[in-house]
Design a protein around this motif. Sequence first.
Motif, PDB file in Angstrom:
ATOM      1  N   LYS B   2     -18.876  -0.592  19.021  1.00  0.00           N
ATOM      2  CA  LYS B   2     -20.114  -1.658  18.793  1.00  0.00           C
ATOM      3  C   LYS B   2     -19.589  -2.935  19.649  1.00  0.00           C
ATOM      4  O   LYS B   2     -18.604  -3.278  19.658  1.00  0.00           O
ATOM      5  CB  LYS B   2     -20.320  -1.684  17.550  1.00  0.00           C
ATOM      6  CG  LYS B   2     -20.971  -0.481  16.602  1.00  0.00           C
ATOM      7  CD  LYS B   2     -20.836  -0.884  15.195  1.00  0.00           C
ATOM      8  CE  LYS B   2     -21.421   0.372  14.265  1.00  0.00           C
ATOM      9  NZ  LYS B   2     -21.133   0.230  13.027  1.00  0.00           N
ATOM     10  N   ASP B  30     -21.632 -10.008  11.030  1.00  0.00           N
ATOM     11  CA  ASP B  30     -22.495  -9.070  10.195  1.00  0.00           C
ATOM     12  C   ASP B  30     -23.516  -8.517  11.008  1.00  0.00           C
ATOM     13  O   ASP B  30     -23.665  -7.417  10.748  1.00  0.00           O
ATOM     14  CB  ASP B  30     -23.181 -10.048   9.069  1.00  0.00           C
ATOM     15  CG  ASP B  30     -22.292 -10.641   8.382  1.00  0.00           C
ATOM     16  OD1 ASP B  30     -21.223 -10.319   8.014  1.00  0.00           O
ATOM     17  OD2 ASP B  30     -22.512 -11.760   7.551  1.00  0.00           O
ATOM     18  N   GLY B  33     -22.330  -5.420  12.774  1.00  0.00           N
ATOM     19  CA  GLY B  33     -22.130  -4.033  12.043  1.00  0.00           C
ATOM     20  C   GLY B  33     -20.746  -3.737  12.238  1.00  0.00           C
ATOM     21  O   GLY B  33     -20.215  -2.687  11.802  1.00  0.00           O
ATOM     22  N   ARG B  35     -16.702  -3.630  11.547  1.00  0.00           N
ATOM     23  CA  ARG B  35     -15.818  -3.558  10.341  1.00  0.00           C
ATOM     24  C   ARG B  35     -14.369  -3.892  10.962  1.00  0.00           C
ATOM     25  O   ARG B  35     -13.839  -4.546  10.064  1.00  0.00           O
ATOM     26  CB  ARG B  35     -15.902  -2.249   9.653  1.00  0.00           C
ATOM     27  CG  ARG B  35     -17.265  -1.840   8.970  1.00  0.00           C
ATOM     28  CD  ARG B  35     -17.838  -2.746   7.970  1.00  0.00           C
ATOM     29  NE  ARG B  35     -16.944  -2.522   6.842  1.00  0.00           N
ATOM     30  CZ  ARG B  35     -17.129  -3.528   5.559  1.00  0.00           C
ATOM     31  NH1 ARG B  35     -18.062  -4.399   5.525  1.00  0.00           N
ATOM     32  NH2 ARG B  35     -16.191  -3.379   4.715  1.00  0.00           N
ATOM     33  N   GLY B 124     -15.145  -6.125   7.924  1.00  0.00           N
ATOM     34  CA  GLY B 124     -16.327  -6.940   8.202  1.00  0.00           C
ATOM     35  C   GLY B 124     -16.161  -8.378   8.030  1.00  0.00           C
ATOM     36  O   GLY B 124     -17.194  -8.924   8.184  1.00  0.00           O
TER      37      GLY B 124
END
Lengths: 154, 154, 154
Positions: B2, B30, B33, B35, B124
Amino acid sequence: MKSHTDYMTFNTDQRREFVRITQNVQEAVDTSGVREGLVLVSAMHITAGVWVNDDEPGIQADTLEWLDKIAPPSWQEPSNDVARQLLPQDGGDYRHQRGGEDNGDAHLKNLLTHQQVVLPITEGKLDLGPWQAVFYVEFDGRRSKRLVIKVIGD
Amino acid sequence: MKSHTDYMTFNTDQRREFVRITQNVQEAVDTSGVREGLVLVSAMHITAGVWVNDDEPGIQADTLEWLDKIAPPSWQEPSNDVARQLLPQDGGDYRHQRGGEDNGDAHLKNLLTHQQVVLPITEGKLDLGPWQAVFYVEFDGRRSKRLVIKVIGD
Amino acid sequence: MKSHTDYMTFNTDQRREFVRITQNVQEAVDTSGVREGLVLVSAMHITAGVWVNDDEPGIQADTLEWLDKIAPPSWQEPSNDVARQLLPQDGGDYRHQRGGEDNGDAHLKNLLTHQQVVLPITEGKLDLGPWQAVFYVEFDGRRSKRLVIKVIGD
């Protein structure tokens, strides 16, 4: 995740030199195929730096004069009294140079300018501000030196 | 993998200012997404820095006094003799300022404080030590300046 | 994408110490299984640094002498007149130390040496130049301090 590694070799004519490499880094990103990610640009020697700044000769001259005061070479007369006091033993020689080198100042300049930058890649392009150019900064040239470019992302 | 990119814009009231941005960086994480990964926080200008330090006013005042000696502004009297000697030509003006700017010192302060940090993301969250806060450090404000936050990971 | 997080804890005997950690970082990379990627090595305290340099005692002694002039401790006599002038109020005490600490200089040394490096991983190995060793550099030891190693890649 995609990744790509490139190396650049420098052999500058001058002892100290600013070499603009923005385009070389972009080409490594192009080759990688990464559209979103990070690219690390890092000198593989401890007497050079990687610097992001304006490609403006005045800044480079200012910075080199300043670095020669803050991290003074022992192979030339100190620029002024501050430079003299910042030499080892206030005007002496670098301990590092006992082995015959004369680049003690270049190690401190590497520390000051930092050896590396990490640049963001967005939509396949280096995501830089309007005046940000990437430079390899040589402090002990006239010999072969290397730099690594590592691209990761998707 | 991501990824997520955020930009922040600053227009500080003061010429120099420390702006705490830890929470903004966490919010970008946040949104991403991610982690487990890395986040790059990097000034897009060459007269500002990104600094991780204690959010304690004494450190900020100490640091600014010290930076004004080591990388002296030419728009005020040098703080002392060391500052005077560290100006170009020992008390002169920055070559960079021949174009009409007066931010030569801000370029050197950017070099000293470094323009960027990379922070680890674990479960996260920004994986920072107990006293580590993230600051955008403005050295030539009162104009619009940008910063990029690039998150990558899984 | 793979990731792995390791923490190291230091409790040095000396107030200031250079601790070589190249092998520890390589072991974290080995554990991660990452063959191509990046590893962030970052102090979790603001009175320590991470430095890549030659493992040569002369450089370390030169650097510490120099750092004690540029970012002078207030717990010993200034090394010389430059060091004295670089203290707050030209020979005074750090504002940060009003709370009872005596590590104001260590915060400036953290700024100068930078708290972190990012290293490339190529074919499972740290992709370092011939003289590049990784050091945790403690400026305010004799207490428990942590460092984070974050590996990401494939």
